[in-house]
Design an enzyme around this catalytic site. Sequence first.
Site, PDB file in Angstrom:
ATOM      1  N   ASP A 131       1.004  -1.237  -0.052  1.00 48.76           N
ATOM      2  CA  ASP A 131      -0.104   0.006   0.161  1.00 48.76           C
ATOM      3  C   ASP A 131       0.776   1.258  -0.095  1.00 48.76           C
ATOM      4  OD1 ASP A 131       0.845  -0.247   2.712  1.00 48.76           O
ATOM      5  OD2 ASP A 131      -1.150  -0.168   3.493  1.00 48.76           O
ATOM      6  N   SER A 132       2.101   1.043  -0.156  1.00 50.04           N
ATOM      7  CA  SER A 132       3.185   2.081  -0.323  1.00 50.04           C
ATOM      8  C   SER A 132       2.787   2.772  -1.726  1.00 50.04           C
ATOM      9  CB  SER A 132       4.659   1.624  -0.221  1.00 50.04           C
ATOM     10  OG  SER A 132       4.668   0.651  -1.112  1.00 50.04           O
TER      11      SER A 132
ATOM     12  N   ASP B 139      -1.104  -6.193   0.056  1.00 48.46           N
ATOM     13  CA  ASP B 139      -1.145  -5.732   1.264  1.00 48.46           C
ATOM     14  C   ASP B 139      -2.959  -5.471   1.570  1.00 48.46           C
ATOM     15  OD1 ASP B 139       0.806  -5.169   2.683  1.00 48.46           O
ATOM     16  OD2 ASP B 139       1.082  -3.022   1.982  1.00 48.46           O
TER      17      ASP B 139
ATOM     18  N   LYS C 292      -0.700  -9.431   3.157  1.00 47.15           N
ATOM     19  CA  LYS C 292       0.118  -8.873   4.415  1.00 47.15           C
ATOM     20  C   LYS C 292      -0.941  -8.129   5.203  1.00 47.15           C
ATOM     21  CE  LYS C 292       3.541  -5.792   3.610  1.00 47.15           C
ATOM     22  NZ  LYS C 292       2.904  -4.793   4.535  1.00 47.15           N
TER      23      LYS C 292
ATOM     24  N   GLU D 148      -0.861  -5.584   8.960  1.00 47.53           N
ATOM     25  CA  GLU D 148      -0.223  -4.958   9.785  1.00 47.53           C
ATOM     26  C   GLU D 148      -0.604  -5.143  11.085  1.00 47.53           C
ATOM     27  OE1 GLU D 148       0.404  -0.642   8.781  1.00 47.53           O
ATOM     28  OE2 GLU D 148       1.269  -1.290   6.864  1.00 47.53           O
TER      29      GLU D 148
ATOM     30  N   GLU E 151       9.808  -3.850  10.043  1.00 43.61           N
ATOM     31  CA  GLU E 151      10.234  -2.433   9.486  1.00 43.61           C
ATOM     32  C   GLU E 151      10.685  -1.429  10.570  1.00 43.61           C
ATOM     33  OE1 GLU E 151       7.243  -1.053   6.791  1.00 43.61           O
ATOM     34  OE2 GLU E 151       8.319   1.179   6.562  1.00 43.61           O
TER      35      GLU E 151
END
Length: 276
Positions: A55-56, A94, A123, A125, A193
């Site tokens: 999602d960057s 993501d 993925k 978070e 990260e």
Amino acid sequence: MYAQKANAPTRKPVTVPSLRAMKAEGRRIVMLTVYDASFAAQLEMAGVDVALVGDSLGMVVQGHASTLPVTLDHMVYHTSIVARGLGSTLLVADLPFMADRDVGHALEAGAQLVGEGGAAMVKIEGAAPHILDAISALVARAIPVCAHLGLTPQSVHKFGGFRIQGRAQEAADHLVAQAEAVEAAGAELLVLEGIPTGLGERITRAVSIPTIGIGAGPHCDGQVLVLHDMLGVTPGKRPKFSKDFLAGRDSVAAAIAAYAEDVRNGAFPAAEHSFD
Ligand code: KIV
């Protein structure tokens, strides 16, 4: 523009079980973000193991200041176009901000990213209780999960900026406990990260699933970078943990191949890309 599709498998496909084998054999995993079919073909040809539709994309493709405006529709669209450029590289996508707000939404998002997008893994978070439940629920429906801990960008407001996590002993211990919890919930891969090198090493030893670092030091089982950062096209100052692999090289293909080689032989990340 009229060249043939470049997604014929270039080697034995990378699979979720093969990632564990790579950790067991001490072979470093090369992961890179990607957002479209043409660059996906470049990753495939360079032999990158894992392609991440992060999602960057909200920052490097859409121009936002954070990943928070990215929607599930954006993620499904970019995942599906990346899938067309890949052959043997494992595709991870993501779950965007709030797609994991409860187990039902996480399952719906996982189903779309895998079913429509073509991802092999999603993925997610954090390690809050509802995230652990979501991981277990996804895994129970045969959707493999990559967990993501440390400087998780969707928590940027909670952290007060993109700040290194786990510097204090208590925070470091908490991150180790979270890593053990996501593994127990069924995660197959763990992105770390923005944490100190020593903590990256400690977590990598504490879990049996592979860890993938980004600003987490050289001791993780693999590394990931944001494609635009490692090609030197992200506007502004390059993050400390990244490196411009296109500098001094004459093609994107050569830059990605150099990144893959440096991850595999341990040359990247160096001390200058890590946090103590
Ligand atoms: O969104 C993303 O690109 C990521 C990587 C930085 C790991 O989550």
